[in-house]
Design a protein around this motif. Structure first.
Motif, PDB file in Angstrom:
ATOM      1  N   SER A 176      -0.072  10.908   2.796  1.00  0.00           N
ATOM      2  CA  SER A 176       0.029  10.058   1.604  1.00  0.00           C
ATOM      3  C   SER A 176       0.861  10.761   0.535  1.00  0.00           C
ATOM      4  O   SER A 176       0.843  11.989   0.440  1.00  0.00           O
ATOM      5  CB  SER A 176      -1.362   9.738   1.046  1.00  0.00           C
ATOM      6  N   TYR A 180       8.311   9.228   4.358  1.00  0.00           N
ATOM      7  CA  TYR A 180       8.146   9.335   5.807  1.00  0.00           C
ATOM      8  C   TYR A 180       9.106   8.414   6.551  1.00  0.00           C
ATOM      9  O   TYR A 180       9.484   7.349   6.037  1.00  0.00           O
ATOM     10  CB  TYR A 180       6.715   8.959   6.211  1.00  0.00           C
ATOM     11  N   ILE A 193       4.716   6.615   1.540  1.00  0.00           N
ATOM     12  CA  ILE A 193       3.337   6.194   1.802  1.00  0.00           C
ATOM     13  C   ILE A 193       2.533   6.365   0.519  1.00  0.00           C
ATOM     14  O   ILE A 193       2.353   7.478   0.038  1.00  0.00           O
ATOM     15  CB  ILE A 193       2.691   7.014   2.938  1.00  0.00           C
ATOM     16  N   ASN A 196      -2.632   4.742   2.133  1.00  0.00           N
ATOM     17  CA  ASN A 196      -2.947   5.009   3.537  1.00  0.00           C
ATOM     18  C   ASN A 196      -4.365   4.524   3.822  1.00  0.00           C
ATOM     19  O   ASN A 196      -5.341   5.145   3.419  1.00  0.00           O
ATOM     20  CB  ASN A 196      -2.828   6.511   3.825  1.00  0.00           C
ATOM     21  N   LEU A 204      -1.174   0.647   7.121  1.00  0.00           N
ATOM     22  CA  LEU A 204      -0.421   1.609   6.318  1.00  0.00           C
ATOM     23  C   LEU A 204       0.555   0.842   5.432  1.00  0.00           C
ATOM     24  O   LEU A 204       1.321   0.005   5.909  1.00  0.00           O
ATOM     25  CB  LEU A 204       0.357   2.561   7.237  1.00  0.00           C
ATOM     26  N   LEU A 206       3.828   0.863   3.167  1.00  0.00           N
ATOM     27  CA  LEU A 206       5.061   1.617   2.984  1.00  0.00           C
ATOM     28  C   LEU A 206       5.850   1.007   1.837  1.00  0.00           C
ATOM     29  O   LEU A 206       6.063  -0.210   1.795  1.00  0.00           O
ATOM     30  CB  LEU A 206       5.897   1.583   4.268  1.00  0.00           C
ATOM     31  N   THR A 217       3.398  -3.706   4.831  1.00  0.00           N
ATOM     32  CA  THR A 217       2.122  -3.202   5.322  1.00  0.00           C
ATOM     33  C   THR A 217       2.138  -3.276   6.848  1.00  0.00           C
ATOM     34  O   THR A 217       2.405  -4.342   7.423  1.00  0.00           O
ATOM     35  CB  THR A 217       0.941  -4.019   4.776  1.00  0.00           C
TER      36      THR A 217
END
Length: 238
Positions: A176, A180, A193, A196, A204, A206, A217
């Motif tokens: 988190s 990424y 992120i 999380n 997740l 993003l 998501t």
């Protein structure tokens, strides 16, 4: 002490923004590295170099303190040279730079990387990218990824090459706050992120740093691989 306005008024025909660009070029450092060294957001320096803002007097002082080889007379007034001359008795020690060839994922290989990743892609099948060892540090299982688009600007610009560390699936739920690279379904994206919820809701979130980049998501079942972006190893000049 002279005021900030009085000092900046004694500029040469070069703007303060252009002089700062010349300073960074002379030092051989990126905007990202300057921001990191000064503990600032890189967007501040992008705005300055693009002419959308002027550096404050405090910023100029901090630059001079961080990089003492920069001559204040150039930065403030445009009087060359940009960097201080070496002392007469100084000795230059040319230390050899050691490099490593790392697996490289250019933008044109995104689709192939997605298709072959779950089929046991061999890193030997990828192109390679030469990176100084000091930038790699102690990181293991790393690849170099070329950034596509501007969804993560100004932190990561289009065409930047970044060092990415593979995250074991058992550690996905603990990631988190950072940036990424994520493979999910038929997508390979680089996002931040922030939320999380893999452990609680099996999903997740993003996010793009660029407000125009949007968010997505992703359900846990769709995620195939995650790499944490450790640092920029090369970035085009904007």
């Amino acid at each position: 002490m002279q005021s900030e306005d009085n000092i900046l008024a004694k500029e040469s025909s070069e703007s303060i923004q252009e002089r700062m660009r010349q300073v960074f070029d002379a030092l051989g450092i990126s905007i990202y590295q300057v921001a990191k060294d000064l503990g600032e957001n890189s967007s501040k320096f992008y705005n300055i170099l693009n002419g959308r803002a002027k550096p404050s007097y405090d910023t100029i002082l901090r630059l001079l303190e961080q990089y003492p080889q920069v001559r204040a007379d150039y930065l403030l007034r445009g009087h060359h040279p940009i960097l201080s001359e070496l002392e007469v008795n100084a000795k230059v020690i040319d230390l050899p730079v050691r490099y490593r060839e790392l697996p490289f994922v250019p933008t044109r290989f995104y689709a192939s990387f997605i298709e072959t990743y779950t089929e046991g892609l061999s890193m030997a099948q990828l192109e390679s990218y030469r990176v100084p060892e000091h930038l790699i540090g102690n990181h293991k299982n790393v690849v170099v990824i070329e950034i596509s688009g501007n969804s993560m600007s100004p932190q990561l610009s289009n065409g930047a090459k970044v060092l990415a560390v593979h995250i074991d699936p058992s550690d996905w739920q603990y990631q988190s706050g950072g940036i990424y690279a994520v493979i999910y379904r038929d997508y390979f994206v680089v996002k931040r992120i922030k939320d999380n919820e893999l452990l609680t809701k099996q999903r997740l979130a993003l996010h793009s740093d660029n407000p125009n980049g949007g968010s997505v998501t992703v359900p846990l079942k769709d995620i195939q691989g995650i790499w944490k972006i450790a640092r920029v190893v090369d970035s085009p000049v904007e």
